[in-house]
Design a protein around this motif. Sequence first.
Motif, PDB file in Angstrom:
ATOM      1  N   ALA A  93      36.476  31.150  34.440  1.00 14.27           N
ATOM      2  CA  ALA A  93      37.468  31.984  35.114  1.00 14.27           C
ATOM      3  C   ALA A  93      38.278  32.844  34.153  1.00 14.27           C
ATOM      4  O   ALA A  93      39.242  33.488  34.569  1.00 14.27           O
ATOM      5  N   ALA A  94      37.894  32.902  32.896  1.00 15.57           N
ATOM      6  CA  ALA A  94      38.662  33.632  31.875  1.00 15.57           C
ATOM      7  C   ALA A  94      39.049  35.061  32.270  1.00 15.57           C
ATOM      8  O   ALA A  94      40.170  35.478  31.990  1.00 15.57           O
ATOM      9  N   PRO A  95      38.183  35.829  32.929  1.00  9.36           N
ATOM     10  CA  PRO A  95      38.583  37.203  33.265  1.00  9.36           C
ATOM     11  C   PRO A  95      39.778  37.296  34.214  1.00  9.36           C
ATOM     12  O   PRO A  95      40.405  38.340  34.320  1.00  9.36           O
ATOM     13  N   PHE A  96      40.118  36.195  34.884  1.00 10.41           N
ATOM     14  CA  PHE A  96      41.205  36.213  35.859  1.00 10.41           C
ATOM     15  C   PHE A  96      42.512  35.641  35.307  1.00 10.41           C
ATOM     16  O   PHE A  96      43.526  35.640  35.998  1.00 10.41           O
ATOM     17  N   GLU A  97      42.491  35.184  34.067  1.00  9.02           N
ATOM     18  CA  GLU A  97      43.664  34.559  33.457  1.00  9.02           C
ATOM     19  C   GLU A  97      44.819  35.546  33.303  1.00  9.02           C
ATOM     20  O   GLU A  97      44.614  36.711  32.990  1.00  9.02           O
ATOM     21  N   ARG A  98      46.032  35.043  33.515  1.00 15.09           N
ATOM     22  CA  ARG A  98      47.253  35.833  33.324  1.00 15.09           C
ATOM     23  C   ARG A  98      48.153  35.126  32.321  1.00 15.09           C
ATOM     24  O   ARG A  98      48.415  33.930  32.458  1.00 15.09           O
ATOM     25  N   ASP A  99      48.630  35.863  31.353  1.00 22.19           N
ATOM     26  CA  ASP A  99      49.632  35.367  30.411  1.00 22.19           C
ATOM     27  C   ASP A  99      49.249  34.048  29.748  1.00 22.19           C
ATOM     28  O   ASP A  99      50.097  33.183  29.556  1.00 22.19           O
ATOM     29  N   GLY A 100      47.988  33.869  29.401  1.00 21.75           N
ATOM     30  CA  GLY A 100      47.549  32.666  28.691  1.00 21.75           C
ATOM     31  C   GLY A 100      47.694  31.384  29.482  1.00 21.75           C
ATOM     32  O   GLY A 100      47.769  30.303  28.903  1.00 21.75           O
ATOM     33  N   GLU A 101      47.693  31.460  30.818  1.00 22.48           N
ATOM     34  CA  GLU A 101      47.983  30.292  31.655  1.00 22.48           C
ATOM     35  C   GLU A 101      47.001  29.144  31.501  1.00 22.48           C
ATOM     36  O   GLU A 101      47.334  28.003  31.809  1.00 22.48           O
TER      37      GLU A 101
END
Length: 163
Positions: free
Chosen positions: A37-45
């Motif tokens: 899911a890396a492409p959907f990550e926000r702010d290193g969550e």
Amino acid sequence: MGTEPSARSRDGYTVGALVCVNSFGSVKVPGTGQYWAAPFERDGEFGGLGGAPGPLGDIEDWGEAKFNPGLRTHTTLAIIATDAALTPDQARRVAIMAQDGMARAIRPVHTPFDGDVVFVASTGRSALPDPAPLSLAGLGSLAADCLARAIARGVHHAGMTKP
């Protein structure tokens, strides 16, 4: 909105995801610390381990998928919540679209070993425009993105996987 697995649509609707993950499939790209899911990550969550996964070597390498599972002994249970007022048919459509979030975050998904399911709940706070199909499509797409993020985020914060 911070790094919680939620989003606000351009139309002003809020979508969020909660998930319990005990999937047969793996949430990480084999041989890396990177989440599918890396492409959907926000702010290193979920660790900020990189953007889109690179090309697959062995397309049948599932990484940390469990071995010797029994039928339906693993499952990912999710609920999508929104403030958009949805009819039962509209909620069903959002749930169908949200299932794509599982496919973005778990490999393989929906196997004979899984009992994966997505539920949708609505507060009914904000009415959809009439006609609603375009807004409904946007909600479903956001729901899938939020679910992919919730899966990776939950597993990351639980510390349950190895690179």
